[in-house]
Each structure stands twice: as structure tokens, then as C-alpha cells.
Design an enzyme around this catalytic site. Structure first.
Site, PDB file in Angstrom:
ATOM      1  N   ASN A   1       0.838  -1.210   0.000  1.00 45.78           N
ATOM      2  CA  ASN A   1       0.000   0.000   0.000  1.00 45.78           C
ATOM      3  C   ASN A   1       0.864   1.248   0.000  1.00 45.78           C
ATOM      4  OD1 ASN A   1      -0.446   1.903   2.538  1.00 45.78           O
ATOM      5  ND2 ASN A   1       0.146  -0.104   3.344  1.00 45.78           N
TER       6      ASN A   1
ATOM      7  N   PHE B   1      -1.798   8.083   4.425  1.00 48.35           N
ATOM      8  CA  PHE B   1      -2.677   8.583   5.502  1.00 48.35           C
ATOM      9  C   PHE B   1      -3.936   9.309   5.032  1.00 48.35           C
ATOM     10  CE2 PHE B   1       1.296   9.389   8.430  1.00 48.35           C
ATOM     11  CZ  PHE B   1       1.457   8.037   8.619  1.00 48.35           C
TER      12      PHE B   1
ATOM     13  N   ASN C   1       6.172  -1.763  11.192  1.00 43.33           N
ATOM     14  CA  ASN C   1       5.326  -1.264  10.109  1.00 43.33           C
ATOM     15  C   ASN C   1       5.691  -2.012   8.809  1.00 43.33           C
ATOM     16  OD1 ASN C   1       3.592   0.468   8.582  1.00 43.33           O
ATOM     17  ND2 ASN C   1       3.971   2.100  10.060  1.00 43.33           N
TER      18      ASN C   1
ATOM     19  N   ASN D   1       5.016   6.035   3.375  1.00 46.44           N
ATOM     20  CA  ASN D   1       4.276   6.799   2.359  1.00 46.44           C
ATOM     21  C   ASN D   1       4.128   8.282   2.678  1.00 46.44           C
ATOM     22  OD1 ASN D   1       3.801   4.343   0.878  1.00 46.44           O
ATOM     23  ND2 ASN D   1       2.345   3.809   2.486  1.00 46.44           N
ATOM     24  N   THR D   2       4.786   8.746   3.730  1.00 47.36           N
ATOM     25  CA  THR D   2       4.804  10.179   4.040  1.00 47.36           C
ATOM     26  C   THR D   2       6.265  10.595   4.038  1.00 47.36           C
ATOM     27  OG1 THR D   2       2.788  10.052   5.354  1.00 47.36           O
ATOM     28  CG2 THR D   2       4.247  11.910   5.815  1.00 47.36           C
TER      29      THR D   2
ATOM     30  N   SER E   1       5.604   4.981   8.665  1.00 45.82           N
ATOM     31  CA  SER E   1       4.929   4.787   7.387  1.00 45.82           C
ATOM     32  C   SER E   1       5.875   5.226   6.277  1.00 45.82           C
ATOM     33  CB  SER E   1       3.648   5.620   7.318  1.00 45.82           C
ATOM     34  OG  SER E   1       3.210   5.631   5.969  1.00 45.82           O
TER      35      SER E   1
ATOM     36  N   LYS F   1       5.977   3.292  16.933  1.00 47.10           N
ATOM     37  CA  LYS F   1       5.896   2.244  15.893  1.00 47.10           C
ATOM     38  C   LYS F   1       7.034   2.413  14.900  1.00 47.10           C
ATOM     39  CE  LYS F   1       2.732  -0.050  12.731  1.00 47.10           C
ATOM     40  NZ  LYS F   1       1.321  -0.182  12.322  1.00 47.10           N
TER      41      LYS F   1
HETATM   42  C1  LIG Z   1      -3.719  -1.144   3.611  1.00 47.12           C
HETATM   43  C2  LIG Z   1      -2.849  -0.880   4.816  1.00 47.12           C
HETATM   44  C3  LIG Z   1      -2.916   0.357   5.458  1.00 47.12           C
HETATM   45  C4  LIG Z   1      -2.112   0.611   6.587  1.00 47.12           C
HETATM   46  N1  LIG Z   1      -2.207   1.818   7.214  1.00 47.12           N
HETATM   47  C5  LIG Z   1      -1.463   2.047   8.312  1.00 47.12           C
HETATM   48  C6  LIG Z   1      -1.577   3.261   9.025  1.00 47.12           C
HETATM   49  O1  LIG Z   1      -2.377   4.143   8.693  1.00 47.12           O
HETATM   50  N2  LIG Z   1      -0.767   3.456  10.109  1.00 47.12           N
HETATM   51  C7  LIG Z   1       0.118   2.502  10.531  1.00 47.12           C
HETATM   52  O2  LIG Z   1       0.809   2.720  11.550  1.00 47.12           O
HETATM   53  N3  LIG Z   1       0.228   1.322   9.890  1.00 47.12           N
HETATM   54  C8  LIG Z   1      -0.537   1.069   8.809  1.00 47.12           C
HETATM   55  N4  LIG Z   1      -0.425  -0.127   8.169  1.00 47.12           N
HETATM   56  C9  LIG Z   1       0.569  -1.112   8.648  1.00 47.12           C
HETATM   57  C10 LIG Z   1      -0.059  -2.144   9.590  1.00 47.12           C
HETATM   58  O3  LIG Z   1      -0.569  -1.542  10.755  1.00 47.12           O
HETATM   59  C11 LIG Z   1       0.980  -3.224   9.994  1.00 47.12           C
HETATM   60  O4  LIG Z   1       2.023  -2.610  10.714  1.00 47.12           O
HETATM   61  C12 LIG Z   1       1.585  -3.919   8.789  1.00 47.12           C
HETATM   62  O5  LIG Z   1       0.609  -4.129   7.804  1.00 47.12           O
HETATM   63  C13 LIG Z   1       2.188  -5.281   9.149  1.00 47.12           C
HETATM   64  O6  LIG Z   1       1.199  -6.144   9.688  1.00 47.12           O
HETATM   65  P1  LIG Z   1       0.436  -7.272   8.812  1.00 47.12           P
HETATM   66  O7  LIG Z   1       1.502  -8.081   8.131  1.00 47.12           O
HETATM   67  O8  LIG Z   1      -0.358  -8.048   9.811  1.00 47.12           O
HETATM   68  O9  LIG Z   1      -0.413  -6.555   7.841  1.00 47.12           O
HETATM   69  C14 LIG Z   1      -1.229  -0.404   7.057  1.00 47.12           C
HETATM   70  C15 LIG Z   1      -1.185  -1.637   6.409  1.00 47.12           C
HETATM   71  C16 LIG Z   1      -1.981  -1.890   5.305  1.00 47.12           C
HETATM   72  C17 LIG Z   1      -1.912  -3.249   4.640  1.00 47.12           C
END
Ligand SMILES: Cc1cc2nc3c(=O)[nH]c(=O)nc-3n(C[C@H](O)[C@H](O)[C@H](O)COP(=O)(O)O)c2cc1C
Length: 349
Positions: free
Chosen positions: A110, A114, A238, A174-175, A172, A209
Site C-alpha cells: 500500500n 494517511f 510497520n 508513504n509520508t 509509514s 511504531k
Molecule cells: C492497507 C494498509 C494500510 C495501513 N495503514 C497504516 C496506518 O495508517 N498506520 C500505521 O501505523 N500502519 C498502517 N499499516 C501497517 C499495519 O498496521 C501493519 O504494521 C503492517 O501491515 C504489518 O502487519 P500485517 O503483516 O499483519 O499486515 C497499514 C497496512 C496496510 C496493509
């Protein structure tokens, strides 16, 4: 079963549309999902940050960005939910498409950036829908504000009476410039400013995080800093901008953060190193590729006291926490452990 059919349909739909359908379905109460959820067994209970967690499985940030369905998840076997990332002002995020499934890899990429309704709306939603369990709020700066520390401080001040903890998201990808806060001097400045505004009676636990992509050689110093600044929890990790080599799905070329099964081992390795330096002095929340009881168990053995998930929810549906609770509880019984806490970090001993 009807839920399997719905899940199959959602997995074939554009990921962002599927996400908004899932949020609407959960809000509507049309699916009596909680009837299928069994209560987490007592061997999964723990107390951290002075809060009682019934299950170690939490919903990771990003799914309930705008705090619309946290109480639904708290009824589905999740021990805690982290809403956000929320920014001070609403923002649209990056251009679409910006979320990509990699089904063969059990992964997602992704580059959302935000998108969210802003803290005002999130705040009023939480005030109007009292959390029925442990709620965390994940905060980040607006893209338009070059003074990122200002945004973090503003959000902590505004939101600290509403939640059980606040997560400072510096990871993140993406910022632009956000991950620069992994630099120890910058992180030190941020944390000491946070402590200045979070030291009175209404102090809220602060979690940080982190990214899986920063270098291991800095971890010992980072742990010293986190201890010095009294950070209450470390979320590892993350998404990753690296680690594309072994992926199968053609979406592997997309830029953004990789989540799911391919980052399982990568985030476990970070957890192990942090645990080596910090032990249980600061609890670690392990996230990245938790799909079932076995993967949850493994992460706890690496040093995580709590866990979070996102990608497995997308692939396996909303009963995921309930089924992990059951499997994890059975694994503890099988191996003769009375409580989850006995397993934390045992891979490192
Ligand atoms: C579509 C998507 C959006 C996410 N948005 C955020 C976010 O806004 N803030 C954040 O701290 N992590 C975000 N994450 C990261 C997740 O919180 C997590 O740290 C990461 O996906 C690893 O866990 P997983 O393998 O269980 O998905 C996002 C992940 C995905 C897939």
C-alpha cells in the site's frame, strides 16, 4: 458458509472498495458475527500499561483509520484495537490505485499516504461511542506540515483523554521524511518534547511504531534512548519498502509498504534484537505476518508481549482473532505453559 462467500467476493473486488464495503457491513450490524466468537481463554490474559488485555491479538493501525468500527472488533475476539493513523487536518492521501493485493504471497502493498477524516471527526466518534475495551490511537503528521513534531504534539494534547494509549507512527513509508525520525537525534528531540506535554496527572502511555527497514546496528542505542525517555511500548513493525525479491505476484513492482507473510521473519528478527537489549523493560507489540496460532506463537517466543494484525484479516476475514485465540491457547496447553507471559522471548534464552 455465508461468511466464506462474502470473503471470496471481497477478495475479488478492488481492495479499497472491499475495505469500505467491509466497514459498512460491520457498521450495519447485519452480520451477527459475534455469535461465532468464543471467549478468549484465561491463559491468554495479560496486564500491560496497567490495562487488562483479554487476548494478545490486536487490530493493527490502518484498518479502522477513522474510528468507525473499533467496538465491533472488540466483540470479535480482538483484545485491543488501534485506530488511525489520524492527522490533525483531514487529507486525501495519494492518487489511486494505491492498495495492491499479492494473493500468492499472502501480502499487500500500500501507498495510501494517511487518507483520513482528521482528528476532529475521530474525536467526536470516540466521544459518541464509548470504547468497550482497550483502544489505542495512532497519530501522524499532515503531509502539508513541514513541522512534523508540532502535529504529533497537537494530536497527543487533543486525544490523550480518549484512549488507553497513543502510538507515535514514525514508520509509514508513504509520508515523505517520516522515517527520518529513526535518526537518534531527531527521535530524542521528538520524545523529549512529548514528555514535556505528557508529564502531568493525565499522562497517557506512549508507544512508538518502527520500520523493519532501519539498520540493526543502531538498535542498542535506540533502546537506551527509549528507556531514557520512558517510552511505554514498541510496535515492531510497520510495512517494508524492501524485500521484493522473493515475491511472485506481478504487483511486487508497485511502490509502497509491503505487509503480510513476506515480512513475518523480517519483523521477528527486529523483535529478537530489541528483546535482547530491552527484555521486558518495555513491552514489544509484534506485528507483521501473523496469520494463525503458530505464527502468533512464534512472534511471542521472539519477544512480543502483544500482537497486531492487518493483512491476515483481509485474506481470512473478521473471525481471524477468535480462531487465533483458540489455536494459541491450545498451543500453550500442549506445551505445558499456564500463561502466555511464560513464553515471551523464550527463543532468545
Ligand atoms: C492497507 C494498509 C494500510 C495501513 N495503514 C497504516 C496506518 O495508517 N498506520 C500505521 O501505523 N500502519 C498502517 N499499516 C501497517 C499495519 O498496521 C501493519 O504494521 C503492517 O501491515 C504489518 O502487519 P500485517 O503483516 O499483519 O499486515 C497499514 C497496512 C496496510 C496493509
Amino acid at each position: 458458509m455465508i461468511y466464506d462467500l462474502i470473503n471470496t467476493f471481497l477478495k475479488k473486488t478492488d481492495p479499497e472498495i472491499a475495505h469500505s464495503i467491509a466497514i459498512k457491513a460491520l457498521k450495519s450490524n447485519l452480520l451477527p458475527l459475534n455469535l461465532l466468537v468464543s471467549k478468549p481463554k484465561l491463559n491468554l490474559a495479560s496486564k500491560l500499561f496497567n490495562k487488562e488485555f483479554k487476548s494478545p491479538i490486536g487490530l493493527a493501525a490502518g484498518f479502522d483509520k477513522n474510528a468507525e468500527v473499533y467496538n465491533k472488533f472488540l466483540k470479535l475476539g480482538f483484545g485491543f484495537v488501534e485506530v488511525g493513523t489520524v492527522t490533525p487536518k483531514p487529507q486525501n492521501g495519494n492518487a489511486k490505485p494505491r492498495v495492491f493485493r499479492l494473493s500468492e504471497d499472502k501480502a499487500i502493498i500500500n501507498r495510501l499516504g494517511f487518507p483520513n477524516d482528521g482528528f476532529d471527526k475521530l474525536k467526536s466518534r470516540i466521544l459518541n461511542d464509548k470504547p468497550q475495551g482497550i483502544l489505542g490511537i495512532n497519530v501522524g503528521p499532515n503531509k502539508s506540515n513541514a513541522q512534523k513534531i508540532e502535529d504529533y504534539l497537537y494530536l497527543i494534547k487533543e486525544l490523550k483523554d480518549l484512549a488507553d494509549y497513543i502510538t507515535i507512527n514514525i514508520s509509514s513509508p508513504n509520508t515523505e521524511g517520516l522515517r527520518d525520525f529513526h535518526d537518534l537525534d531527531k527521535l530524542g528531540d521528538l520524545l523529549s518534547e512529548i514528555n514535556n506535554i505528557n508529564s502531568n496527572n493525565s499522562k497517557i502511555p506512549i508507544l512508538i511504531k518502527l520500520s523493519p527497514d532501519f539498520e540493526n546496528k543502531n538498535i542498542e542505542k535506540m533502546c537506551e534512548l527509549l528507556l531514557k525517555e520512558s517510552v511505554n511500548g514498541i510496535i515492531l513493525t510497520n510495512t517494508s519498502v524492501l524485500n521484493r525479491e522473493k515475491l511472485i505476484n506481478q504487483n511486487r513492482q508497485e511502490s509502497g509498504g509491503l505487509s503480510g507473510f513476506p515480512i513475518f521473519k523480517i519483523s521477528n528478527d527486529k523483535i529478537k534484537i530489541f528483546y535482547k537489549f530491552i527484555g521486558k523493560k518495555i513491552p514489544i507489540i509484534g506485528v507483521g505476518g501473523v496469520f494463525d496460532g503458530e505464527t502468533a506463537y512464534e512472534k511471542i517466543k521472539c519477544g512480543a508481549s502483544l500482537l497486531q494484525l492487518y493483512t491476515s484479516l483481509v485474506y481470512q476475514g473478521p473471525l481471524i482473532a477468535s480462531s487465533i485465540n483458540e489455536e494459541l491457547s491450545n498451543l500453550l496447553d500442549r506445551d505445558g505453559f499456564k500463561n502466555l507471559s511464560e513464553v515471551v522471548g523464550i527463543n532468545n534464552n
